[in-house]
Scaffold this active site. Structure first.
Site, PDB file in Angstrom:
ATOM      1  N   GLU A 226      -3.192  10.475   3.871  1.00  0.00           N
ATOM      2  CA  GLU A 226      -4.383  10.554   4.707  1.00  0.00           C
ATOM      3  C   GLU A 226      -4.506  11.939   5.330  1.00  0.00           C
ATOM      4  O   GLU A 226      -3.525  12.476   5.857  1.00  0.00           O
ATOM      5  CB  GLU A 226      -4.321   9.515   5.836  1.00  0.00           C
ATOM      6  CG  GLU A 226      -4.217   8.083   5.346  1.00  0.00           C
ATOM      7  CD  GLU A 226      -4.070   7.101   6.494  1.00  0.00           C
ATOM      8  OE1 GLU A 226      -3.798   7.558   7.622  1.00  0.00           O
ATOM      9  OE2 GLU A 226      -4.223   5.905   6.266  1.00  0.00           O
TER      10      GLU A 226
ATOM     11  N   GLU B 292       0.840  -1.194   0.000  1.00  0.00           N
ATOM     12  CA  GLU B 292       0.000   0.000   0.000  1.00  0.00           C
ATOM     13  C   GLU B 292       0.876   1.245   0.000  1.00  0.00           C
ATOM     14  O   GLU B 292       1.958   1.264   0.581  1.00  0.00           O
ATOM     15  CB  GLU B 292      -0.898   0.009   1.241  1.00  0.00           C
ATOM     16  CG  GLU B 292      -1.819   1.207   1.337  1.00  0.00           C
ATOM     17  CD  GLU B 292      -2.569   1.252   2.652  1.00  0.00           C
ATOM     18  OE1 GLU B 292      -3.065   2.338   2.989  1.00  0.00           O
ATOM     19  OE2 GLU B 292      -2.637   0.222   3.350  1.00  0.00           O
TER      20      GLU B 292
END
Length: 520
Positions: free
Chosen positions: A171, A167
């Site tokens: 964020e 990944e």
């Protein structure tokens, strides 16, 4: 659970049903646009996107397609078409209904996997690409959610099996303060090459402006997987480089996810409805690659600018290249000791009173490597080791001072490693337990390494971390017994001051322990 641990848990298994069936997209020639969508229509283009339907652990009702729509909004006087991703809070009373994942025998996104709920509260909206894309440039222009309660995020995700999970993500908001009360200025810039914290790198960066300032911002990462340049990920916000990671670099093609989800750590949900606006998404290849075969010129003027008993500081003149130099590698003989992107380096972890003969080589994005620079021979100082800069890092003092602690923390006898005492941090579902210390008097330009012993009882997570020039790096996990943890080394800033901490994030219960924290 920490923000990072939750983030990892969020995506584990999210899209295995899609990724297994889809072939990876092979990057085309240099600077080629592989994917673009500016949502200039009346509905989501389902040849490009999967409207998100899923729910994962925690007190939320998942993401549902009903929270997605294509709309026209004002952008500083200009009407633009956007993907609107809706987030519903605790005060939502509309007709949308959330979901719970209740039958994992069905694939992700299959309605049969989920049970519809009686409320649409604590729901978000996101999309993921139907195809997977490899290393390259990923860009999203968007306006984040304006209120706490819901995480605006961008990530790519690959996990056809489980052990090969990877990944890359950005964020907002992300954890930024010890109290976790205000995250609006911070972004979490993270990468994973495995399903646990041992295979992850977290960088939490103060952007200098509020993510929820009501403006569109462009978020981007440049992903080099080793085939299109030396392995690294460069993170940009509004075209400004914010962080570079050279560890835990994924290599597998992955789907891109964009939107928001009801992350419990993202703040309270005291609202009815709020919106995230996504203007456009673009994925393209990066320059360099296999078409560039010309190596950079050799660095010149290599010299030593300082030394300690365990490190040597170096500086040199920049190399040139027909496309561009992307970094430099420091060698002793044929052994690479460190890699940097600038024209200075600190080689650490050396043996006291030992002679080292060092050279530097430049490389470009296509992994073409220059000839070696001139060699310099430097002998490290005779005194062994550096002085520990942490005060009361063994927690044997009468109090926890000068540690500044929040949440439930205490000095505990009989729990130490090598001594009698340790610090106990006991988080709750709503409160983080954390002790931090400002360390000053560091030598600017000198390399320091933070170490400690952590114990999380095998189910509770505890982390050791540092914040240097606004960038936070940490290591830890759910450690079943006292385990030695080392945070990646850093170069002391001009101020000579950094912040270190031990922390057990909220949303877990039970005691965790830390001892023998050193910075040297």
């Amino acid at each position: 659970m920490s923000l990072r641990r939750i983030a990892a848990t969020v995506v584990l298994g999210l899209c295995s049903s899609f990724t297994v069936a889809m072939s990876a997209t092979t990057p085309a020639s240099a600077e080629t646009v592989l994917f673009f969508d500016d949502f200039n229509g009346t509905s989501i283009d389902t040849t490009k996107w999967v409207p998100g339907l899923h729910q994962w652990g925690g007190a939320n009702n998942g993401v549902v397609p009903e929270n997605l729509s294509v709309r026209t909004v004002d952008d500083n006087g200009t009407n633009i078409s956007v993907l609107r991703a809706q987030a519903n809070g605790n005060q939502y009373t509309g007709s949308i209904r959330g979901v719970k994942s209740t039958d994992a025998s069905y694939p992700i996104g299959d309605p049969a996997r989920y049970t519809r709920q009686s409320t649409g509260q604590l729901t978000g909206g996101l999309v993921w690409t139907k195809n997977r894309f490899g290393a390259g440039r990923y860009e999203v222009r968007m306006k984040n959610l304006p209120q706490p309660g819901g995480c605006s995020c961008i990530w790519n995700y690959y996990e056809p099996g489980g052990s090969d999970y990877t990944e890359i993500d950005i964020e907002m908001p992300a954890n930024g303060t010890a109290s976790r009360s205000d995250w609006s200025r911070w972004a979490g810039l993270n990468s994973y090459t495995g399903p646990d914290d041992a295979h992850a790198t977290y960088q939490n960066v103060d952007l200098g402006f509020n993510n929820n300032d009501g403006n569109f911002h462009t978020y981007r990462w440049d992903w080099y997987d080793g085939t299109n340049g030396a392995k690294r990920i460069e993170y940009y916000v509004d075209g400004v480089l914010r962080a570079t990671q050279t560890a835990t670099i994924p290599v597998s093609a992955a789907q891109l996810w964009v939107g928001n989800w009801p992350a419990s750590w993202s703040g309270n949900f005291n609202y009815a409805t709020q919106y995230q606006y996504i203007d456009w998404v673009k994925i393209s290849t990066l320059g360099g690659g296999g078409s560039d075969t010309q190596a950079p010129t050799a660095p010149t003027g290599l010299t030593s600018t300082g030394r300690t008993s365990t490190s040597i500081d170096l500086a040199w003149n920049a190399s040139t290249d027909n496309v561009g130099v992307t970094g430099y590698d420091v060698y002793q003989g044929s052994t690479k000791l460190t890699s940097v992107t600038g024209t200075t380096a600190t080689v650490s972890g050396l043996t006291p009173n030992t002679a080292y003969t060092l050279t530097v080589r430049a490389h470009d994005a296509a992994n073409n490597t220059s000839a070696a620079s001139n060699a310099v021979t430097v002998t490290t100082d005779a005194s062994g080791g550096g002085t520990n800069k942490v005060v009361n890092g063994d927690f044997e003092g009468a109090t926890l001072s000068p540690w500044n602690c929040v949440g439930t923390t205490a000095k505990i006898a009989g729990q130490g490693v090598g001594g009698s005492a340790a610090v106990r941090l006991t988080p709750t579902q709503s409160t983080t337990a954390r002790c931090q210390q400002t360390v000053s008097g560091l030598t600017p330009g000198q390399t320091y390494t933070l170490k400690g012993q952590l114990h999380g009882d095998g189910s509770n997570y505890i982390y050791l971390g540092q914040t240097v020039n606004g960038v936070t790096t940490e290591r830890g996990g759910n450690l079943a017994s006292y385990t030695a943890v080392t945070v990646p080394s850093f170069t002391a800033p001009a101020s000579g001051t950094v912040t270190i901490y031990v922390s057990a994030w909220r949303q877990q219960t039970g005691a965790t322990f830390a001892d023998n924290v050193t910075l040297s």
